[in-house]
Design an enzyme around this catalytic site. Structure first.
Site, PDB file in Angstrom:
ATOM      1  N   HIS A 170     -48.745  44.503 -15.723  1.00 44.59           N
ATOM      2  CA  HIS A 170     -47.488  43.846 -16.095  1.00 44.59           C
ATOM      3  C   HIS A 170     -47.773  42.532 -16.841  1.00 44.59           C
ATOM      4  O   HIS A 170     -47.206  42.288 -17.916  1.00 44.59           O
ATOM      5  CB  HIS A 170     -46.681  43.575 -14.813  1.00 44.59           C
ATOM      6  CG  HIS A 170     -45.462  42.757 -15.016  1.00 44.59           C
ATOM      7  ND1 HIS A 170     -44.206  43.312 -15.144  1.00 44.59           N
ATOM      8  CD2 HIS A 170     -45.292  41.414 -15.111  1.00 44.59           C
ATOM      9  CE1 HIS A 170     -43.318  42.343 -15.310  1.00 44.59           C
ATOM     10  NE2 HIS A 170     -43.950  41.174 -15.290  1.00 44.59           N
ATOM     11  N   GLU A 171     -48.656  41.718 -16.286  1.00 44.91           N
ATOM     12  CA  GLU A 171     -48.967  40.435 -16.923  1.00 44.91           C
ATOM     13  C   GLU A 171     -49.722  40.644 -18.238  1.00 44.91           C
ATOM     14  O   GLU A 171     -49.532  39.885 -19.194  1.00 44.91           O
ATOM     15  CB  GLU A 171     -49.753  39.533 -15.971  1.00 44.91           C
ATOM     16  CG  GLU A 171     -49.045  39.212 -14.664  1.00 44.91           C
ATOM     17  CD  GLU A 171     -47.686  38.544 -14.805  1.00 44.91           C
ATOM     18  OE1 GLU A 171     -47.363  38.016 -15.896  1.00 44.91           O
ATOM     19  OE2 GLU A 171     -46.930  38.540 -13.818  1.00 44.91           O
ATOM     20  N   HIS A 198     -47.176  41.058 -20.795  1.00 48.48           N
ATOM     21  CA  HIS A 198     -46.672  39.785 -21.336  1.00 48.48           C
ATOM     22  C   HIS A 198     -47.614  39.248 -22.407  1.00 48.48           C
ATOM     23  O   HIS A 198     -47.167  38.782 -23.454  1.00 48.48           O
ATOM     24  CB  HIS A 198     -46.501  38.748 -20.231  1.00 48.48           C
ATOM     25  CG  HIS A 198     -45.293  38.946 -19.385  1.00 48.48           C
ATOM     26  ND1 HIS A 198     -44.012  39.044 -19.886  1.00 48.48           N
ATOM     27  CD2 HIS A 198     -45.166  39.081 -18.046  1.00 48.48           C
ATOM     28  CE1 HIS A 198     -43.155  39.213 -18.905  1.00 48.48           C
ATOM     29  NE2 HIS A 198     -43.826  39.252 -17.767  1.00 48.48           N
TER      30      HIS A 198
END
Length: 141
Positions: free
Chosen positions: A71-72, A75
């Protein structure tokens, strides 16, 4: 799933020879740290002095740590220049646009190269791929 997202995932896997978010992040020069982030924060991504960091809550079980890393990483790849926190919401049904995009990136990365088995529902497939059960509420089956 969005074609541009699939293309980005394919490029990352081809370039780094893996779909492991930890290995991809390391190959990209992103520093991964584990720390106690409290009860509601699962992970965060930030830049400091031109260095990039993913911090993952050290109390999470391994499937969640893997998902949070992906998920990060989403980003980093999708939201250049923006540091975002991945916060556990009281309701899993209303994440912001950037969080939804990072979640979709994580799911696309973690399921890359896998296909649902015969008779396997999408829900079962995602669970087999190691997607945490709570994340499945973001998607229609």
């Amino acid at each position: 799933m969005d074609d541009s997202l699939q293309s980005l995932i394919r490029q990352l896997i081809k370039k780094h020879h893996t779909s492991c978010p930890f290995e991809i992040a390391a190959s990209l020069g992103i520093h991964i740290r584990f720390a106690d982030l409290g009860q509601t924060t699962k992970g965060l991504y930030f830049r400091k002095l031109r260095r990039r960091f993913i911090v993952i809550h050290n109390q999470l079980p391994p499937p969640w740590q893997r998902f949070v890393c992906a998920h990060e990483l989403g980003h980093d790849r999708l939201h250049k220049g923006i540091s975002r926190f991945f916060l556990e919401e009281h309701s899993y049904f209303s994440p912001g646009k950037l969080e939804r995009q990072a979640n979709r990136f994580a799911i696309a990365l973690l399921t890359a190269g896998l296909t649902p088995g015969q008779g396997e529902s999408l829900h079962e497939f995602y669970l087999r791929a190691g997607i945490p059960q709570e994340m499945l509420y973001f998607f229609d089956f």
